[in-house]
Motif scaffolding. Structure first.
Motif, short mmCIF file in Angstrom:
data_model
loop_
_atom_site.label_atom_id
_atom_site.label_comp_id
_atom_site.label_asym_id
_atom_site.label_seq_id
_atom_site.Cartn_x
_atom_site.Cartn_y
_atom_site.Cartn_z
N PRO A 195 0.85 -1.20 0.00
CA PRO A 195 0.00 0.00 0.00
C PRO A 195 0.88 1.25 0.00
O PRO A 195 1.78 1.38 0.83
N ILE A 196 0.65 2.12 -0.95
CA ILE A 196 1.48 3.30 -1.10
C ILE A 196 0.86 4.46 -0.31
O ILE A 196 -0.33 4.73 -0.41
N ASP A 197 1.70 5.14 0.48
CA ASP A 197 1.25 6.26 1.29
C ASP A 197 1.47 7.60 0.60
O ASP A 197 0.67 8.52 0.76
N PHE A 198 2.57 7.71 -0.15
CA PHE A 198 2.92 8.96 -0.83
C PHE A 198 3.41 8.64 -2.23
O PHE A 198 4.17 7.69 -2.42
N ILE A 199 2.98 9.45 -3.19
CA ILE A 199 3.44 9.32 -4.57
C ILE A 199 3.95 10.68 -5.02
O ILE A 199 3.24 11.69 -4.91
N PHE A 200 5.20 10.71 -5.50
CA PHE A 200 5.80 11.93 -6.02
C PHE A 200 6.15 11.71 -7.49
O PHE A 200 6.90 10.80 -7.81
N THR A 201 5.58 12.55 -8.36
CA THR A 201 6.00 12.52 -9.76
C THR A 201 7.21 13.44 -9.88
O THR A 201 7.21 14.53 -9.32
N VAL A 202 8.24 12.96 -10.55
CA VAL A 202 9.47 13.74 -10.67
C VAL A 202 9.74 14.19 -12.09
O VAL A 202 10.78 14.76 -12.38
N CYS A 203 8.78 13.94 -12.99
CA CYS A 203 8.89 14.49 -14.34
C CYS A 203 7.52 15.00 -14.76
O CYS A 203 6.50 14.49 -14.32
N HIS A 221 3.72 16.79 -6.98
CA HIS A 221 4.62 16.85 -8.14
C HIS A 221 5.92 17.54 -7.75
O HIS A 221 5.91 18.65 -7.21
N TRP A 222 7.03 16.85 -7.98
CA TRP A 222 8.37 17.36 -7.69
C TRP A 222 9.20 17.35 -8.97
O TRP A 222 10.26 16.77 -9.05
N GLY A 223 8.74 17.97 -10.03
CA GLY A 223 9.40 17.93 -11.33
C GLY A 223 10.85 18.39 -11.31
O GLY A 223 11.19 19.37 -10.66
N VAL A 224 11.68 17.65 -12.01
CA VAL A 224 13.11 17.92 -12.15
C VAL A 224 13.47 17.69 -13.61
O VAL A 224 12.98 16.75 -14.24
N GLU A 225 14.35 18.55 -14.16
CA GLU A 225 14.79 18.35 -15.55
C GLU A 225 15.40 16.97 -15.72
O GLU A 225 16.08 16.46 -14.82
N ASP A 226 15.20 16.39 -16.88
CA ASP A 226 15.64 15.03 -17.16
C ASP A 226 17.14 15.00 -17.48
O ASP A 226 17.55 15.44 -18.56
N ARG A 259 1.75 21.00 1.65
CA ARG A 259 3.14 21.04 2.13
C ARG A 259 4.07 20.29 1.17
O ARG A 259 5.17 20.74 0.88
N LEU A 260 3.61 19.15 0.69
CA LEU A 260 4.44 18.35 -0.21
C LEU A 260 4.57 19.01 -1.58
O LEU A 260 5.65 18.96 -2.18
N GLU A 261 3.52 19.65 -2.05
CA GLU A 261 3.59 20.39 -3.32
C GLU A 261 4.57 21.56 -3.18
O GLU A 261 5.32 21.84 -4.10
N ILE A 320 7.20 21.71 -1.37
CA ILE A 320 8.57 21.17 -1.43
C ILE A 320 8.98 21.04 -2.90
O ILE A 320 10.12 21.33 -3.27
N GLY A 321 8.08 20.62 -3.75
CA GLY A 321 8.37 20.43 -5.17
C GLY A 321 8.58 21.72 -5.94
O GLY A 321 9.06 21.70 -7.07
N LYS A 322 8.24 22.85 -5.36
CA LYS A 322 8.42 24.13 -6.05
C LYS A 322 9.82 24.71 -5.85
O LYS A 322 10.17 25.71 -6.46
N ASP A 323 10.64 24.06 -5.04
CA ASP A 323 12.03 24.51 -4.85
C ASP A 323 12.78 24.31 -6.16
O ASP A 323 12.93 23.20 -6.63
N SER A 324 13.26 25.39 -6.74
CA SER A 324 13.95 25.28 -8.03
C SER A 324 15.43 25.61 -7.92
O SER A 324 16.09 25.80 -8.94
N THR A 325 15.94 25.67 -6.70
CA THR A 325 17.37 25.96 -6.52
C THR A 325 18.20 24.87 -7.20
O THR A 325 17.95 23.69 -7.00
N PRO A 326 19.19 25.26 -8.01
CA PRO A 326 20.00 24.23 -8.69
C PRO A 326 20.90 23.47 -7.73
O PRO A 326 21.13 23.86 -6.64
#
Length: 167
Positions: A80-88, A107-112, A157-159, A161-167
């Motif tokens: 059973p999955i508690d958290f799902i993060f899409t990274v693309c 969503h925690w998108g990161v460049e490929d 809160r989790l969304e 976290i995904g908006k952090d765009s610091t390289p």
């Protein structure tokens, strides 16, 4: 004894680079609070060679990772999955399977980094950048107090976290 670890699934299209790196980060940093998984909507069937040194730098054996379909986690008997993060961004826009339980998604998108071109050093730099961004996000997730993981505003809160765009 009941296993109290929470299952986290990192999703990407190919499950060969970003989602595998995120899985590795949570495995290496998450201790016994979480069980990390990764999958893809259209898995490549292999880990990208650029991800191998990144996994090794975390003290992980790349042979312990594989590119797999997200269908494995929607099938009967799946954890059973508690958290799902899409990274693309592609995976974030796709129609996902119906997940057992009610996982919190963000969503925690990161460049490929697998799309990087140029010299070997330039490609390695793209993988290092992806790893740094994902590390900051995983560390921010791990820093959340346990009670915040069940609160009414956990998705927001989790969304954030995904908006952090610091390289």
């Amino acid at each position: 004894m009941t296993d109290l670890r929470r299952n986290v699934l990192f999703l990407c299209t190919g499950n060969s680079a970003r989602s595998v790196i995120a899985e590795g980060l949570l495995r290496s940093l998450g201790g016994d609070r979480f069980r990390a998984h990764s999958a893809g909507s259209f898995p490549t069937g292999r880990i990208n060679p650029g991800a191998v040194p990144v996994l090794r730098s975390m003290g992980l054996d790349p042979a312990d990772f594989r590119s797999k379909s997200w269908d494995e986690f929607a099938a009967p008997g799946a954890p059973p999955i508690d958290f799902i993060f899409t990274v693309c961004d592609n995976a974030a826009g796709e129609v996902c399977p119906v997940w057992p339980g009610r996982p919190v998604t963000a969503h925690w998108g990161v460049e490929d980094p697998a799309a990087a071109t140029g010299s070997e050093a330039e490609v390695a730099a793209a993988f290092a950048t992806a790893e740094r961004r994902l590390r900051r996000r995983v560390e921010s997730f791990l820093a959340l107090p346990v009670e915040d993981l069940d609160g009414p505003d956990v998705r927001a809160r989790l969304e954030a976290i995904g908006k952090d765009s610091t390289p």
